[in-house]
Design a protein around this motif. Structure first.
Motif, PDB file in Angstrom:
ATOM      1  N   CYS A 146       9.056   9.842  -9.249  1.00 42.03           N
ATOM      2  CA  CYS A 146       9.152   8.936  -8.095  1.00 42.03           C
ATOM      3  C   CYS A 146      10.595   8.711  -7.663  1.00 42.03           C
ATOM      4  O   CYS A 146      10.882   8.564  -6.482  1.00 42.03           O
ATOM      5  CB  CYS A 146       8.532   7.578  -8.423  1.00 42.03           C
ATOM      6  N   MET A 170       0.820  -1.190   0.000  1.00 46.65           N
ATOM      7  CA  MET A 170       0.000   0.000   0.000  1.00 46.65           C
ATOM      8  C   MET A 170       0.865   1.255   0.000  1.00 46.65           C
ATOM      9  O   MET A 170       0.474   2.270  -0.543  1.00 46.65           O
ATOM     10  CB  MET A 170      -0.936  -0.036   1.212  1.00 46.65           C
ATOM     11  N   GLU A 171       2.048   1.160   0.581  1.00 46.33           N
ATOM     12  CA  GLU A 171       2.943   2.315   0.605  1.00 46.33           C
ATOM     13  C   GLU A 171       3.345   2.719  -0.804  1.00 46.33           C
ATOM     14  O   GLU A 171       3.429   3.910  -1.116  1.00 46.33           O
ATOM     15  CB  GLU A 171       4.182   1.999   1.435  1.00 46.33           C
ATOM     16  N   ASP A 172       3.592   1.744  -1.687  1.00 42.10           N
ATOM     17  CA  ASP A 172       3.944   2.049  -3.072  1.00 42.10           C
ATOM     18  C   ASP A 172       2.810   2.775  -3.781  1.00 42.10           C
ATOM     19  O   ASP A 172       3.053   3.685  -4.567  1.00 42.10           O
ATOM     20  CB  ASP A 172       4.295   0.773  -3.838  1.00 42.10           C
ATOM     21  N   GLN A 173       1.578   2.370  -3.500  1.00 45.06           N
ATOM     22  CA  GLN A 173       0.417   3.016  -4.116  1.00 45.06           C
ATOM     23  C   GLN A 173       0.342   4.484  -3.690  1.00 45.06           C
ATOM     24  O   GLN A 173       0.100   5.356  -4.511  1.00 45.06           O
ATOM     25  CB  GLN A 173      -0.871   2.283  -3.708  1.00 45.06           C
ATOM     26  N   GLY A 174       0.572   4.748  -2.422  1.00 40.67           N
ATOM     27  CA  GLY A 174       0.559   6.121  -1.929  1.00 40.67           C
ATOM     28  C   GLY A 174       1.674   6.949  -2.529  1.00 40.67           C
ATOM     29  O   GLY A 174       1.486   8.110  -2.880  1.00 40.67           O
ATOM     30  N   ARG A 175       2.850   6.346  -2.653  1.00 44.72           N
ATOM     31  CA  ARG A 175       3.994   7.050  -3.243  1.00 44.72           C
ATOM     32  C   ARG A 175       3.720   7.365  -4.710  1.00 44.72           C
ATOM     33  O   ARG A 175       3.996   8.464  -5.190  1.00 44.72           O
ATOM     34  CB  ARG A 175       5.254   6.196  -3.100  1.00 44.72           C
ATOM     35  N   LEU A 176       3.175   6.400  -5.430  1.00 47.70           N
ATOM     36  CA  LEU A 176       2.846   6.610  -6.831  1.00 47.70           C
ATOM     37  C   LEU A 176       1.812   7.721  -6.983  1.00 47.70           C
ATOM     38  O   LEU A 176       1.958   8.599  -7.840  1.00 47.70           O
ATOM     39  CB  LEU A 176       2.337   5.308  -7.459  1.00 47.70           C
ATOM     40  N   SER A 177       0.798   7.710  -6.135  1.00 49.24           N
ATOM     41  CA  SER A 177      -0.234   8.745  -6.184  1.00 49.24           C
ATOM     42  C   SER A 177       0.370  10.119  -5.898  1.00 49.24           C
ATOM     43  O   SER A 177       0.066  11.096  -6.598  1.00 49.24           O
ATOM     44  CB  SER A 177      -1.331   8.430  -5.160  1.00 49.24           C
ATOM     45  N   LYS A 178       1.223  10.199  -4.911  1.00 45.74           N
ATOM     46  CA  LYS A 178       1.872  11.472  -4.563  1.00 45.74           C
ATOM     47  C   LYS A 178       2.646  12.027  -5.752  1.00 45.74           C
ATOM     48  O   LYS A 178       2.539  13.202  -6.100  1.00 45.74           O
ATOM     49  CB  LYS A 178       2.807  11.256  -3.378  1.00 45.74           C
ATOM     50  N   SER A 191       3.517   7.706 -18.064  1.00 43.70           N
ATOM     51  CA  SER A 191       3.942   6.815 -16.984  1.00 43.70           C
ATOM     52  C   SER A 191       5.418   7.016 -16.661  1.00 43.70           C
ATOM     53  O   SER A 191       5.818   6.987 -15.499  1.00 43.70           O
ATOM     54  CB  SER A 191       3.701   5.350 -17.373  1.00 43.70           C
TER      55      SER A 191
END
Length: 86
Positions: free
Chosen positions: A47, A1-9, A40
């Protein structure tokens, strides 16, 4: 889930940096000026930058917008290329 948040940020940082210099990435996608893979790649480069805090601070001070991203921006060249001449 941390990767998803980082990607969104970083997705939003890329969008914000583009908007700050007058580039609409959604329009660039629709018009074919930017491909989905290229988009992408922009987010992925953001990132890997490691300067998210500096980026947010810089954008926060650009109330009237800016001509181009700061020199240290990982997506600077790509965003400048998408910017239409004034």
């Amino acid at each position: 889930m941390e990767d998803q948040g980082r990607l969104s940020k970083h997705f939003w940082l890329t969008q914000g940096m583009a908007r700050t210099i007058g580039v609409n990435l959604n329009h660039a996608l629709r018009s074919g000026q930017l491909g989905r893979g290229e988009y992408s790649e922009l987010v992925a480069r953001c990132c890997h930058c490691g300067r998210a805090e500096a980026c947010m601070g810089w954008m926060g001070h650009q109330v009237a917008g800016a001509d181009c991203p700061p020199d240290w921006c990982a997506v600077r060249c790509s965003l400048k290329a998408l910017k239409k001449p004034a």
